[in-house]
Structures are given as C-alpha cells and as structure tokens.
Write an enzyme that holds these catalytic residues in place. Structure first.
Site, PDB file in Angstrom:
ATOM      1  N   LYS A   8       2.349  -3.268   7.319  1.00  0.00           N
ATOM      2  CA  LYS A   8       2.634  -3.445   5.892  1.00  0.00           C
ATOM      3  C   LYS A   8       4.067  -3.011   5.579  1.00  0.00           C
ATOM      4  CE  LYS A   8       0.221  -4.614   2.981  1.00  0.00           C
ATOM      5  NZ  LYS A   8      -0.161  -5.964   2.442  1.00  0.00           N
ATOM      6  N   TYR A  53      -1.772  -0.521  10.980  1.00  0.00           N
ATOM      7  CA  TYR A  53      -1.888  -1.194   9.665  1.00  0.00           C
ATOM      8  C   TYR A  53      -0.691  -0.842   8.787  1.00  0.00           C
ATOM      9  CZ  TYR A  53      -3.252  -1.655   4.739  1.00  0.00           C
ATOM     10  OH  TYR A  53      -3.261  -1.934   3.392  1.00  0.00           O
ATOM     11  N   THR A  81       0.824  -1.210   0.000  1.00  0.00           N
ATOM     12  CA  THR A  81       0.000   0.000   0.000  1.00  0.00           C
ATOM     13  C   THR A  81       0.860   1.262   0.000  1.00  0.00           C
ATOM     14  OG1 THR A  81      -1.469   1.264   1.451  1.00  0.00           O
ATOM     15  CG2 THR A  81      -0.104  -0.346   2.519  1.00  0.00           C
ATOM     16  N   ASP A  82       0.255   2.375  -0.410  1.00  0.00           N
ATOM     17  CA  ASP A  82       0.962   3.662  -0.337  1.00  0.00           C
ATOM     18  C   ASP A  82       1.009   4.195   1.105  1.00  0.00           C
ATOM     19  OD1 ASP A  82      -1.736   4.329  -0.039  1.00  0.00           O
ATOM     20  OD2 ASP A  82      -1.737   5.916  -1.562  1.00  0.00           O
ATOM     21  N   GLU A  83       0.236   3.565   2.005  1.00  0.00           N
ATOM     22  CA  GLU A  83       0.174   4.097   3.377  1.00  0.00           C
ATOM     23  C   GLU A  83       1.508   3.951   4.114  1.00  0.00           C
ATOM     24  OE1 GLU A  83      -3.473   3.461   5.479  1.00  0.00           O
ATOM     25  OE2 GLU A  83      -4.565   3.068   3.630  1.00  0.00           O
TER      26      GLU A  83
HETATM   27  P1  NAD Z   1      -9.430  -7.508   2.325  1.00  0.00           P
HETATM   28  O1  NAD Z   1      -9.410  -7.214   3.785  1.00  0.00           O
HETATM   29  O2  NAD Z   1     -10.678  -7.275   1.542  1.00  0.00           O
HETATM   30  O3  NAD Z   1      -9.026  -9.034   2.087  1.00  0.00           O
HETATM   31  C1  NAD Z   1      -8.004  -9.668   2.789  1.00  0.00           C
HETATM   32  C2  NAD Z   1      -8.148 -11.178   2.570  1.00  0.00           C
HETATM   33  O4  NAD Z   1      -7.084 -11.829   3.284  1.00  0.00           O
HETATM   34  C3  NAD Z   1      -9.461 -11.738   3.114  1.00  0.00           C
HETATM   35  O5  NAD Z   1     -10.040 -12.596   2.162  1.00  0.00           O
HETATM   36  C4  NAD Z   1      -9.034 -12.515   4.369  1.00  0.00           C
HETATM   37  O6  NAD Z   1      -9.857 -13.644   4.631  1.00  0.00           O
HETATM   38  C5  NAD Z   1      -7.614 -12.929   3.984  1.00  0.00           C
HETATM   39  N1  NAD Z   1      -6.770 -13.196   5.166  1.00  0.00           N
HETATM   40  C6  NAD Z   1      -6.648 -12.418   6.270  1.00  0.00           C
HETATM   41  N2  NAD Z   1      -5.807 -12.997   7.147  1.00  0.00           N
HETATM   42  C7  NAD Z   1      -5.372 -14.154   6.565  1.00  0.00           C
HETATM   43  C8  NAD Z   1      -4.467 -15.173   6.954  1.00  0.00           C
HETATM   44  N3  NAD Z   1      -3.836 -15.136   8.134  1.00  0.00           N
HETATM   45  N4  NAD Z   1      -4.251 -16.209   6.101  1.00  0.00           N
HETATM   46  C9  NAD Z   1      -4.892 -16.265   4.912  1.00  0.00           C
HETATM   47  N5  NAD Z   1      -5.755 -15.330   4.492  1.00  0.00           N
HETATM   48  C10 NAD Z   1      -5.987 -14.286   5.295  1.00  0.00           C
HETATM   49  O7  NAD Z   1      -8.215  -6.690   1.726  1.00  0.00           O
HETATM   50  P2  NAD Z   1      -8.057  -6.003   0.298  1.00  0.00           P
HETATM   51  O8  NAD Z   1      -8.613  -4.632   0.349  1.00  0.00           O
HETATM   52  O9  NAD Z   1      -8.503  -6.943  -0.755  1.00  0.00           O
HETATM   53  O10 NAD Z   1      -6.466  -5.858   0.241  1.00  0.00           O
HETATM   54  C11 NAD Z   1      -5.655  -6.898  -0.298  1.00  0.00           C
HETATM   55  C12 NAD Z   1      -4.196  -6.489  -0.200  1.00  0.00           C
HETATM   56  O11 NAD Z   1      -3.990  -5.281  -0.922  1.00  0.00           O
HETATM   57  C13 NAD Z   1      -3.727  -6.228   1.224  1.00  0.00           C
HETATM   58  O12 NAD Z   1      -2.429  -6.749   1.358  1.00  0.00           O
HETATM   59  C14 NAD Z   1      -3.726  -4.709   1.341  1.00  0.00           C
HETATM   60  O13 NAD Z   1      -2.740  -4.290   2.241  1.00  0.00           O
HETATM   61  C15 NAD Z   1      -3.382  -4.312  -0.078  1.00  0.00           C
HETATM   62  N6  NAD Z   1      -3.895  -2.994  -0.514  1.00  0.00           N
HETATM   63  C16 NAD Z   1      -5.219  -2.673  -0.340  1.00  0.00           C
HETATM   64  C17 NAD Z   1      -5.692  -1.441  -0.781  1.00  0.00           C
HETATM   65  C18 NAD Z   1      -7.147  -1.057  -0.654  1.00  0.00           C
HETATM   66  O14 NAD Z   1      -7.498   0.100  -0.935  1.00  0.00           O
HETATM   67  N7  NAD Z   1      -8.049  -1.947  -0.266  1.00  0.00           N
HETATM   68  C19 NAD Z   1      -4.817  -0.534  -1.400  1.00  0.00           C
HETATM   69  C20 NAD Z   1      -3.468  -0.895  -1.553  1.00  0.00           C
HETATM   70  C21 NAD Z   1      -3.035  -2.138  -1.113  1.00  0.00           C
HETATM   71  P1  TYD Z   2     -10.788   3.907   4.229  1.00  0.00           P
HETATM   72  O1  TYD Z   2     -11.730   3.462   3.151  1.00  0.00           O
HETATM   73  O2  TYD Z   2     -10.900   3.283   5.576  1.00  0.00           O
HETATM   74  O3  TYD Z   2      -9.311   3.737   3.642  1.00  0.00           O
HETATM   75  P2  TYD Z   2      -7.875   4.259   4.236  1.00  0.00           P
HETATM   76  O4  TYD Z   2      -8.026   4.615   5.660  1.00  0.00           O
HETATM   77  O5  TYD Z   2      -7.034   3.036   4.052  1.00  0.00           O
HETATM   78  O6  TYD Z   2      -7.469   5.395   3.374  1.00  0.00           O
HETATM   79  O7  TYD Z   2     -10.940   5.472   4.397  1.00  0.00           O
HETATM   80  C1  TYD Z   2     -10.764   6.345   3.305  1.00  0.00           C
HETATM   81  C2  TYD Z   2     -10.863   7.753   3.826  1.00  0.00           C
HETATM   82  O8  TYD Z   2     -12.220   7.970   4.273  1.00  0.00           O
HETATM   83  C3  TYD Z   2      -9.993   8.015   5.050  1.00  0.00           C
HETATM   84  O9  TYD Z   2      -9.498   9.345   4.984  1.00  0.00           O
HETATM   85  C4  TYD Z   2     -10.932   7.867   6.218  1.00  0.00           C
HETATM   86  C5  TYD Z   2     -12.262   8.320   5.649  1.00  0.00           C
HETATM   87  N1  TYD Z   2     -13.475   7.672   6.225  1.00  0.00           N
HETATM   88  C6  TYD Z   2     -14.536   8.479   6.664  1.00  0.00           C
HETATM   89  O10 TYD Z   2     -14.497   9.710   6.580  1.00  0.00           O
HETATM   90  N2  TYD Z   2     -15.642   7.846   7.170  1.00  0.00           N
HETATM   91  C7  TYD Z   2     -15.724   6.490   7.295  1.00  0.00           C
HETATM   92  O11 TYD Z   2     -16.752   5.979   7.798  1.00  0.00           O
HETATM   93  C8  TYD Z   2     -14.634   5.683   6.814  1.00  0.00           C
HETATM   94  C9  TYD Z   2     -14.673   4.187   6.912  1.00  0.00           C
HETATM   95  C10 TYD Z   2     -13.523   6.337   6.288  1.00  0.00           C
END
Ligand code: NAD
Ligand code: TYD
Length: 361
Positions: free
Chosen positions: A169, A165, A139-141
């Site tokens: 990461k 988080y 992630t970019d975080e």
């Molecule tokens: P998500 O929370 O929707 O899915 C995570 C999946 O991992 C779930 O299916 C969960 O059951 C599985 N999981 C959790 N713990 C586990 C374990 N111990 N063993 C096996 N499986 C396990 O997450 P997402 O949004 O799909 O993100 C996927 C990846 O992409 C993550 O690594 C996250 O850091 C990264 N990412 C997410 C975003 C975003 O905006 N959602 C952006 C950049 C990077």
């Molecule tokens: P989120 O979807 O949780 O992603 P991330 O924290 O990984 O960026 O949140 C996106 C943005 O929206 C973040 O600045 C927090 C804000 N947010 C709200 O304002 N209200 C909410 O209920 C949630 C879940 C997030």
C-alpha cells in the site's frame, strides 16, 4: 460539483468488497451513478450489492485492475468524472502467507490504473479535465507501529510499513503522489484506520469474533491481546471519502480515523458482552476467548490524528465505537443468509490454514 448528483458516473474499483460495496450503496442511494470494476476474488461478493439489482445507476463488471485494455475501454465507454480506487488485497495475515498477490494487485494494479487514468484525463476537454479526480483509498498501516505514548499518525509521519500488505500500500501511495507531482494528475489519497461494520468478510477481527462466538468456537486473540487499533465505522469512512472527493485539495493526503483506540482484548470482550445481551448462550461468550500464537511482526499500536480533515473539510465521525459495534453485531445476527453464503471453500480453507498452527501459545 456534487458528483453524486450528476449523471456522470464514477469508476469504482473493488466495489464488491467490504468498504467498496458500502461506498457504492451509499453513493447510489444518494443519487450517484457508479461503474464498479471488481475481480470478485474471495473478498469480492456481488451479493453485497443485491439492493442495486436492476438499478440503471450501477453496473458491476467482473475484471482485473491489472488489465490495461479493460480499464481503458471502461474509461472510454463510460466517461467517468472520477476514479475511486478501493481494489486491493487487504488482509495482513494473507500477505504474510502469500505476498505475491499483494504486489500484483496493490502495486502493479494501481500503476495500471494510474497510467490509464492519466491518458484518459489528458484527452478530456478543459472543463471535464478540471473536474476529474483520482481518489486513492489507503491505510494508516503505511506509517508503521506506535509506542504506547507516541503521538498519533499525522499526514507528515514518515512511512515505515512493516507487513507485505502495508509495504504494497505504501508503494501504491508513492505512485499516486508521483503521478500528481510529475504529470499533474488530480489525485487525492486517504489513509484510514481499521474499519468495521456490515458486509465485512469474516477473516478480519470483528466479524471473525462475532461468527466464532455464535458458533461456540474459540475466539483467537493474537499474542497478549494488548495491540491497539483505532476503529472507524465503515459508513463514516465512506462519508469521509465523499468529502475528500468533493472538497479535498489536489495532491494532498488526508488521514481518516475514529478517535476510538481500543486494545484487541477490549474489542473482543465488548463483542462478547453484546452477544450475551442479544443472543444469550448457556455460558458467557467470554469463556471462548483463547490467546493464540502471535502474528509475525505484529504492529503494536495504530492511532490516527484526523485533525486535518476536520479543520480543513469539516468531516468527523458520526458514530461512536459503542454504537457502531452494536449496529455491526445486530447486522450479522440479522443477516444469517449472507453469512452462510460467505462460508465457501475459500473461507473454510483460510480459517484452517491460519489458525490450525496457532492453537494455544
Ligand atoms: P476487501 O478485501 O474487502 O475488498 C477488496 C476488493 O477488491 C474485493 O472486492 C476484491 O474482489 C477486489 N479486488 C482484489 N483484487 C482485484 C483486482 N486485481 N482487480 C479488481 N478488483 C480486485 O478490502 P476492504 O477492506 O474493503 O478495503 C478496501 C480498500 O480500503 C483497500 O484498498 C484497503 O487497503 C483500504 N483500507 C481498508 C481498511 C480496513 O480496515 N478494511 C482500512 C483502511 C484502508
Ligand atoms: P485485522 O482485523 O486483521 O486488521 P489489521 O491487521 O489490518 O489491523 O486485525 C486487527 C487486530 O486484531 C490486529 O492487531 C490483529 C488482531 N487479530 C487477532 O487478535 N485475532 C485474529 O484472529 C485476527 C484476524 C486479528
């Protein structure tokens, strides 16, 4: 090598979650095969993969990436040509409430996978060893927070994670880097901005706002709503991962972003406008917007400079934020059965826990 055009599977972790399931669907539709290891936590939903039921090119295994014996036996049995590692605890607000699970899965789990992937890769014959890849999805975080006029994150921006988080990461990214430098494991890392699209669990901003608006519930905006995120449609993230898998330089990291910086309040208003058009209610959806207590340590702004993946590998997003958001709202409207299934005890419990103490500011 085009790994989605061979019979050799990839081992995907976390492929029942939001991005992982979008990736697996895209991969198998393109002709690839995938072994999918997922613990099916609250965020993992096998129904995301219903389209693949009975498809011999996909196998979903419920299990933990921290289980070294399981990972070892899956690698030995299925002989994948790559590991694509999505599995993680992924929600910042949950990491503030209970960080332990983030350390376990994101740090210990990534370490376990790396150890097992290294042993498997070292024992492969020469040509398969050369083809093997370990792609770590991050992630970019990890880069921390930007001021309004700061330049966007590049691959050389120093790490400065601010939430549990992001810190977990960042730790996993460092482990992947170390396994490349120390052991030569053919690893690649992608650092992507906020994703949105079909199949996202409604604890994250965009699906949460869509579902609350449809139910006529308050739309909770943290703080002043001026925090900025750089949004990318999930299908474009998946295509970027495939590009890096096939063409990325070993040991490199690639930033992935959508060139779509938006303030949270703009995102929420855009969703309201789409719903006013697609599912009009008695009053404007915007009237539901409620500013609530801010997230502790809330990063102000994320922005990705995705020039490296564009110039080196030719990838760029195909969907604008406006197109992607419309598709996403339409998808949630058309998939009410999926939404109802998601509203389990775990979902309700979280909504109560995270929002009951935030009401008003
Ligand atoms: P998500 O929370 O929707 O899915 C995570 C999946 O991992 C779930 O299916 C969960 O059951 C599985 N999981 C959790 N713990 C586990 C374990 N111990 N063993 C096996 N499986 C396990 O997450 P997402 O949004 O799909 O993100 C996927 C990846 O992409 C993550 O690594 C996250 O850091 C990264 N990412 C997410 C975003 C975003 O905006 N959602 C952006 C950049 C990077
Ligand atoms: P989120 O979807 O949780 O992603 P991330 O924290 O990984 O960026 O949140 C996106 C943005 O929206 C973040 O600045 C927090 C804000 N947010 C709200 O304002 N209200 C909410 O209920 C949630 C879940 C997030």
């Amino acid at each position: 090598m085009n790994r989605s055009a061979t019979n050799e599977p990839v081992l995907v972790t976390g492929g029942a979650g939001f991005i992982g399931s979008n990736f697996v669907l895209q991969w198998v539709r393109a002709g690839g095969a995938a072994i999918n290891l997922d613990l099916e936590t609250y965020a993992g939903n096998p129904a995301n993969l219903n389209e693949l039921n009975g498809n011999p090119r996909h196998l979903l295994i419920r299990g933990d990436i921290c289980d070294a014996m399981l990972v070892r036996s899956l690698l030995a049995q299925h002989q994948p040509c790559a590991v694509i590692h999505f599995a993680a605890e992924s929600h910042v607000d949950r990491s503030i409430v209970s960080p332990g699970e983030f350390i376990r899965t994101n740090v210990q789990g990534t370490f376990t996978l790396l150890e097992e992937a290294k042993a498997y890769w070292q024992a492969l014959g020469e040509s398969r060893r050369d083809q093997f890849r370990f792609l770590h999805v991050s992630t970019d975080e990890v880069y921390g927070s930007l001021a309004p006029d700061d330049p966007a994150f590049t691959e050389t921006t120093p790490y400065a994670p601010n939430s549990p988080y992001a810190a977990s990461k960042a730790a996993s990214d460092h482990l992947v880097r170390a396994y490349f430098h120390t052991y030569g494991l053919p690893a690649l890392t992608t650092n992507c901005s906020n994703n949105y699209g079909p199949l996202q669990f409604p604890e994250k901003l965009i699906p949460l706002v869509i579902l609350h608006a449809l139910e006529g519930k308050p739309l909770p905006v943290y703080g002043d709503g001026a925090n900025v995120r750089d949004w990318l449609f999930v299908g474009d993230h998946c295509s970027a991962i495939r590009t890096v898998l096939e063409h990325g330089r070993l040991g490199e990291t690639y930033n992935i972003g959508g060139n779509s910086e938006r303030k949270n309040i703009e995102v929420v208003r855009a969703i309201c406008a789409l719903l006013d058009e697609l599912q009009p209610a008695a009053s404007k959806h915007e009237e539901l917007i409620t500013f609530v207590k801010d997230r502790p340590g809330h990063d102000r702004r994320y922005a990705i400079n995705a020039e490296k993946i564009r110039s080196e590998l030719g990838w760029q997003p195909s969907v604008s934020f406006e197109q992607g958001l419309r598709q996403t709202v339409e998808w949630y409207l058309a998939n009410q059965a999926w939404v109802e299934n998601i509203r389990t005890g775990a979902y309700r419990e979280w909504i109560q826990r995270n929002y009951e103490k935030r009401e008003g500011k």
